[in-house]
Write a protein that holds these residues in place. Structure first.
Motif, short mmCIF file in Angstrom:
data_model
loop_
_atom_site.label_atom_id
_atom_site.label_comp_id
_atom_site.label_asym_id
_atom_site.label_seq_id
_atom_site.Cartn_x
_atom_site.Cartn_y
_atom_site.Cartn_z
N SER A 19 4.90 -1.34 14.69
CA SER A 19 3.94 -2.38 14.36
C SER A 19 2.54 -1.91 14.76
O SER A 19 2.28 -1.64 15.94
CB SER A 19 4.28 -3.68 15.09
OG SER A 19 3.35 -4.68 14.78
N GLU A 20 1.66 -1.78 13.77
CA GLU A 20 0.28 -1.38 13.98
C GLU A 20 0.17 -0.06 14.77
O GLU A 20 -0.60 0.06 15.71
CB GLU A 20 -0.52 -2.48 14.65
CG GLU A 20 -0.60 -3.74 13.80
CD GLU A 20 -1.51 -4.80 14.38
OE1 GLU A 20 -2.45 -4.45 15.13
OE2 GLU A 20 -1.29 -5.97 14.07
N THR A 57 4.31 -1.14 10.13
CA THR A 57 2.92 -1.05 9.71
C THR A 57 2.18 0.03 10.49
O THR A 57 2.54 0.35 11.62
CB THR A 57 2.20 -2.40 9.91
OG1 THR A 57 2.28 -2.77 11.29
CG2 THR A 57 2.82 -3.49 9.04
N THR A 59 -1.98 1.85 11.23
CA THR A 59 -3.42 1.56 11.23
C THR A 59 -4.27 2.72 10.75
O THR A 59 -5.45 2.51 10.45
CB THR A 59 -3.89 1.16 12.64
OG1 THR A 59 -3.66 2.25 13.53
CG2 THR A 59 -3.17 -0.09 13.13
N LYS A 84 3.79 0.29 5.72
CA LYS A 84 2.71 -0.39 5.00
C LYS A 84 1.48 -0.46 5.89
O LYS A 84 1.58 -0.60 7.10
CB LYS A 84 3.15 -1.79 4.61
CG LYS A 84 4.33 -1.77 3.65
CD LYS A 84 4.78 -3.14 3.28
CE LYS A 84 5.97 -3.06 2.33
NZ LYS A 84 6.49 -4.37 1.98
N PRO A 85 0.29 -0.36 5.26
CA PRO A 85 -0.94 -0.42 6.06
C PRO A 85 -1.19 -1.83 6.59
O PRO A 85 -0.83 -2.82 5.96
CB PRO A 85 -2.03 -0.02 5.06
CG PRO A 85 -1.46 -0.37 3.72
CD PRO A 85 0.03 -0.19 3.84
N VAL A 86 -1.80 -1.89 7.78
CA VAL A 86 -2.29 -3.16 8.29
C VAL A 86 -3.40 -3.59 7.35
O VAL A 86 -4.21 -2.77 6.92
CB VAL A 86 -2.80 -3.00 9.74
CG1 VAL A 86 -3.50 -4.26 10.22
CG2 VAL A 86 -1.65 -2.65 10.65
N SER A 87 -3.47 -4.83 7.02
CA SER A 87 -4.31 -5.26 5.90
C SER A 87 -5.82 -5.14 6.11
O SER A 87 -6.54 -4.88 5.18
CB SER A 87 -3.96 -6.69 5.51
OG SER A 87 -4.09 -7.54 6.63
N LYS A 88 -6.33 -5.32 7.32
CA LYS A 88 -7.79 -5.29 7.43
C LYS A 88 -8.26 -4.69 8.75
O LYS A 88 -7.52 -4.65 9.73
CB LYS A 88 -8.37 -6.69 7.26
CG LYS A 88 -7.72 -7.75 8.10
CD LYS A 88 -8.26 -9.10 7.73
CE LYS A 88 -7.28 -10.16 8.24
NZ LYS A 88 -7.70 -11.49 8.01
N TYR A 90 -9.24 -1.51 9.36
CA TYR A 90 -8.99 -0.10 9.62
C TYR A 90 -9.29 0.72 8.37
O TYR A 90 -9.15 0.25 7.26
CB TYR A 90 -7.52 0.13 10.00
CG TYR A 90 -7.12 -0.56 11.28
CD1 TYR A 90 -7.35 0.04 12.52
CD2 TYR A 90 -6.51 -1.81 11.25
CE1 TYR A 90 -6.97 -0.57 13.69
CE2 TYR A 90 -6.13 -2.44 12.43
CZ TYR A 90 -6.37 -1.82 13.64
OH TYR A 90 -6.01 -2.44 14.80
N MET A 92 -7.87 3.55 6.19
CA MET A 92 -6.55 4.13 5.98
C MET A 92 -6.64 5.50 5.31
O MET A 92 -7.52 5.75 4.49
CB MET A 92 -5.70 3.23 5.09
CG MET A 92 -5.54 1.83 5.61
SD MET A 92 -4.67 1.82 7.16
CE MET A 92 -4.81 0.10 7.58
#
Length: 133
Positions: A19-20, A57, A59, A84-88, A90, A92
Motif C-alpha cells: 500500500s503506497e 498501490t 507512489t 496500481k498508482p496512488v491517485s494523486k 505523486y 508516476m
C-alpha cells in the motif's frame, strides 16, 4: 553498495499486498546509499528470482529492475502482478528494466514490457567458465 561478488539465486516473493509503496518490485545492482558513488563494474550475480501474486498501490514506479551490464539478471519471473498508482499527489513513472532477462506470466497491471525474454546474448560469464585440458 555497488560492486561486489557472489550470487543471489532462488528467491521467491509471493502473496504480497502493498500500500503506497515507492517501488513494490525492485532489484538494483546500482544501489547507492550515499549522495555520490563510484560506478563499479563488478556485481553480485542475480538469477532465478520470482515475484508472484503481488498486489496493491505504488507512489513512484511499480517495477525497477536495474542490473549490471557485466552480470545481467537472469531468470527474473513476474506472475500475477497487479499494481496500481496512488491517485494523486505523486509523479508516476513507467516500469523500468535494465539488463533484466526472464519471463512474464499472465497479464500484468501495469503492462511490464521491459523484461527481456530468454537469456542474455552473451551467455558465457568469464567468472563461470572453466578451462578444459
Amino acid at each position: 553498495m555497488q560492486g561486489g561478488s557472489g550470487s543471489v539465486q532462488g528467491v521467491l516473493f509471493s502473496n504480497i499486498q502493498v500500500s503506497e509503496v515507492e517501488f513494490p518490485i525492485m532489484i538494483d545492482q546500482y544501489y547507492c546509499d550515499h549522495s555520490s558513488c563510484k560506478n563499479h563494474t563488478s556485481a553480485v550475480a542475480v538469477s532465478n528470482i520470482a515475484y508472484e501474486n503481488i498486489r496493491g498501490t505504488y507512489t513512484v514506479k511499480p517495477v525497477h529492475v536495474s542490473c549490471s551490464d557485466n552480470k545481467p539478471c537472469r531468470d527474473v519471473r513476474l506472475t500475477d502482478i497487479e499494481l496500481k498508482p496512488v491517485s494523486k499527489g505523486y509523479h508516476m513513472y513507467e516500469p523500468f528494466c535494465w539488463q533484466a532477462f526472464g519471463e512474464l506470466y499472465a497479464p500484468t497491471i501495469p503492462e511490464i514490457d521491459c523484461i527481456q525474454q530468454g537469456a542474455p546474448s552473451s551467455s558465457l560469464d568469464p567468472d563461470e567458465v572453466g578451462c578444459a585440458t
